[in-house]
Design an enzyme around this catalytic site. Structure first.
Site, PDB file in Angstrom:
ATOM      1  N   HIS A   1      -0.116   4.925   7.065  1.00 33.87           N
ATOM      2  CA  HIS A   1       0.618   5.501   5.946  1.00 33.87           C
ATOM      3  C   HIS A   1       1.052   6.943   6.195  1.00 33.87           C
ATOM      4  CE1 HIS A   1      -2.232   2.434   4.421  1.00 33.87           C
ATOM      5  NE2 HIS A   1      -1.156   2.017   3.778  1.00 33.87           N
TER       6      HIS A   1
ATOM      7  N   ASP B   1      -2.896   8.385   7.836  1.00 31.91           N
ATOM      8  CA  ASP B   1      -3.845   7.529   8.536  1.00 31.91           C
ATOM      9  C   ASP B   1      -3.080   6.662   9.530  1.00 31.91           C
ATOM     10  OD1 ASP B   1      -2.674   5.541   6.981  1.00 31.91           O
ATOM     11  OD2 ASP B   1      -4.400   5.256   5.674  1.00 31.91           O
TER      12      ASP B   1
ATOM     13  N   SER C   1       0.807  -1.220   0.000  1.00 33.94           N
ATOM     14  CA  SER C   1       0.000   0.000   0.000  1.00 33.94           C
ATOM     15  C   SER C   1       0.839   1.269   0.000  1.00 33.94           C
ATOM     16  CB  SER C   1      -0.933   0.013   1.218  1.00 33.94           C
ATOM     17  OG  SER C   1      -0.203  -0.057   2.429  1.00 33.94           O
TER      18      SER C   1
END
Length: 368
Positions: A331, A328, A38
């Site tokens: 990340h 978040d 991600s």
């Protein structure tokens, strides 16, 4: 003899003109092929409709382009976006992007990164859909077949050997696998045994990429993953998880040795290890030194309900996104990614490629 030679040259010229055969095989630019999770995903998971690891939600992408979600797990750019911009490489589109064609691949490369993916096939299985590294390599093999069909095997071979490759996975193998008590790997291995398992798997994967033409390859290590908000919230004091950070350091040490070994032993290989641990750790430990005022909590959060694994439409944003290290629970923010990318460029001595002028999509200095 001279007449025959001139005749042969003339015939060859006609063949080249009529059939479009290039004497130089391929005048292709240098592009990137990115394999990751991600932290590098630019939209693959948004096309995996059953995936629980998805950033196709507000407020993701708020500081990128039109401000709408684009599949990046960030408010803006990834580290790979920024490094590519700075050294003159085009941004590779997501493999699942419907607009991807052979011409786009040859012009921009491809990004296979997938949120929730890991080195191991079993990592992130509870996300339902994600591309592990072996699956990403399988997709890369399909990409090669497309390019071979378009320009021929020899020209395609030259194109892929001149390309730049990035492999950046590993954190999910710990956070969403080994450190989860419900997974089989959590009770099957010791700390060192699990890292050995990862290295054996990664060695086979990197060797496979080399056999497919990867010559210029960068493997990135892990940052202090025990200091991400998702890990801090597990501590009553909000401190970093020391065990998790030690696992990251052990992984980096083992990966560095593996990459150096492969670079020595594989023909024509220039494999490098990119160690970002110190860079990221310094930003988290000394945020004010780098222009941040928060490095322990997410900018996008669901009030006091934590951890909220993703930023959701009902989440609240911090007053100034440029001052938060984390976007978040997992990340980094665009501002943190920019600082990390620039430090890596300086630390690793990246050189500029291609004659391109790429305009990045910067995050604003403060929230609108």
């Amino acid at each position: 003899m001279q007449v025959k030679m001139k005749l042969m040259v003339a015939i060859l010229a006609i063949i080249v003109t009529v059939f479009g055969i290039s004497m130089d095989l391929c005048h292709c630019k240098v592009v990137q092929f990115i394999f990751g999770d991600s932290l590098s995903d630019v939209g693959n998971n948004k096309y995996l409709t059953k995936s629980l690891a998805n950033a196709n939600l507000p407020w993701y992408g708020i500081d990128f382009g039109n401000g709408l979600p684009n599949g990046r797990f960030c408010n803006g750019r990834t580290v790979a976006d920024i490094i590519g911009d700075q050294i003159g490489l085009p941004r590779p589109p997501a493999f699942l992007d419907p607009s991807l064609t052979e011409d786009v691949i040859m012009e921009n490369g491809v990004n296979y990164a997938s949120g929730g993916g890991g080195i191991l096939n079993e990592t992130g299985s509870y996300f339902i859909q994600r591309f592990c590294l072996y699956k990403q390599i399988e997709l890369f093999q399909g990409t090669q077949e497309l390019i071979q069909a378009k320009i021929g095997e020899e020209a395609a071979g030259k194109f892929f050997e001149e390309a730049s490759y990035v492999v950046a996975l590993g954190s999910n193998d710990f956070i969403n696998n080994y450190l989860m008590p419900v997974t089989s790997d959590a009770w099957s291995y010791s700390d060192q045994g699990f890292i050995t398992y990862l290295m054996e798997t990664l060695q086979a994967q990197l060797t496979l990429l080399h056999s497919l033409g990867a010559r210029q390859l960068m493997v990135f290590g892990l940052g202090p993953m025990g200091c991400i908000p998702l890990q801090r919230v597990l501590s009553s004091s909000g401190a970093c998880q020391d065990k998790t950070n030690k696992l990251a350091l052990s992984f980096n040490e083992a990966t560095s040795k593996l990459v150096n070994q492969l670079s020595r032993n594989l023909p024509n290989a220039t494999f490098q290890f990119g160690d970002a641990y110190d860079v990221v750790n310094d930003v988290i430990t000394n945020p004010n030194k780098h222009g941040f005022n928060n490095s322990d909590s997410p900018c996008c959060s669901f009030g006091k309900i934590r951890p909220s694994l993703t930023c959701i439409p009902a989440s609240k944003l911090c007053a100034d996104r440029s001052k938060y290290v984390f976007w978040d629970e997992y990340h980094p923010s665009d501002s943190a990614n920019e600082l990390i990318a620039n430090e890596l460029i300086r630390k690793l001595g990246f050189l500029r490629n291609n004659d391109t002028n790429i305009v990045p999509s910067p995050a604003p200095d403060s929230a609108p």
